[in-house]
Design a protein around this motif. Sequence first.
Motif, PDB file in Angstrom:
ATOM      1  N   LEU A  23       0.829  -1.205   0.000  1.00  0.00           N
ATOM      2  CA  LEU A  23       0.000   0.000   0.000  1.00  0.00           C
ATOM      3  C   LEU A  23       0.865   1.257   0.000  1.00  0.00           C
ATOM      4  O   LEU A  23       0.599   2.208  -0.740  1.00  0.00           O
ATOM      5  CB  LEU A  23      -0.929  -0.023   1.215  1.00  0.00           C
ATOM      6  CG  LEU A  23      -1.951   1.090   1.345  1.00  0.00           C
ATOM      7  CD1 LEU A  23      -2.876   1.121   0.136  1.00  0.00           C
ATOM      8  CD2 LEU A  23      -2.744   0.904   2.630  1.00  0.00           C
ATOM      9  N   GLU A  24       1.919   1.257   0.797  1.00  0.00           N
ATOM     10  CA  GLU A  24       2.824   2.410   0.820  1.00  0.00           C
ATOM     11  C   GLU A  24       3.538   2.574  -0.523  1.00  0.00           C
ATOM     12  O   GLU A  24       3.711   3.694  -1.010  1.00  0.00           O
ATOM     13  CB  GLU A  24       3.841   2.266   1.944  1.00  0.00           C
ATOM     14  CG  GLU A  24       3.245   2.491   3.313  1.00  0.00           C
ATOM     15  CD  GLU A  24       4.292   2.573   4.394  1.00  0.00           C
ATOM     16  OE1 GLU A  24       5.494   2.446   4.105  1.00  0.00           O
ATOM     17  OE2 GLU A  24       3.892   2.768   5.546  1.00  0.00           O
ATOM     18  N   ALA A  27       1.144   4.141  -2.994  1.00  0.00           N
ATOM     19  CA  ALA A  27       1.003   5.582  -2.771  1.00  0.00           C
ATOM     20  C   ALA A  27       2.216   6.345  -3.313  1.00  0.00           C
ATOM     21  O   ALA A  27       2.061   7.407  -3.935  1.00  0.00           O
ATOM     22  CB  ALA A  27       0.818   5.863  -1.283  1.00  0.00           C
ATOM     23  N   GLU A  28       3.400   5.796  -3.104  1.00  0.00           N
ATOM     24  CA  GLU A  28       4.614   6.455  -3.596  1.00  0.00           C
ATOM     25  C   GLU A  28       4.630   6.502  -5.122  1.00  0.00           C
ATOM     26  O   GLU A  28       4.932   7.542  -5.723  1.00  0.00           O
ATOM     27  CB  GLU A  28       5.846   5.699  -3.089  1.00  0.00           C
ATOM     28  CG  GLU A  28       7.148   6.326  -3.508  1.00  0.00           C
ATOM     29  CD  GLU A  28       8.349   5.573  -2.959  1.00  0.00           C
ATOM     30  OE1 GLU A  28       9.365   5.537  -3.669  1.00  0.00           O
ATOM     31  OE2 GLU A  28       8.265   5.029  -1.847  1.00  0.00           O
ATOM     32  N   GLY A  31       2.174   9.005  -6.497  1.00  0.00           N
ATOM     33  CA  GLY A  31       2.730  10.345  -6.358  1.00  0.00           C
ATOM     34  C   GLY A  31       3.728  10.674  -7.458  1.00  0.00           C
ATOM     35  O   GLY A  31       3.727  11.789  -8.005  1.00  0.00           O
TER      36      GLY A  31
END
Length: 67
Positions: A23-24, A27-28, A31
């Motif tokens: 999940l992280e 998100a990265e 972005g």
Amino acid sequence: MESFSSYHGSQWSPNRLAFHQNLEQFAERVGLIVGLQGNGKISQDDAYRQIRDLLAELKSSRKQLLK
């Protein structure tokens, strides 16, 4: 570049930790894609397709890890 935050929770498990990291990473990457599109390096359609594909990967990861 892959500095994951620590995961704490009452239902900790290796699978939940793996999904949290996925999940992280999602998100990265989103972005980065948004930044590239905002700076005109990729088209809006390309950005949409890439994010859609990343979301499909994340959903698949969720199904596999959090049964």
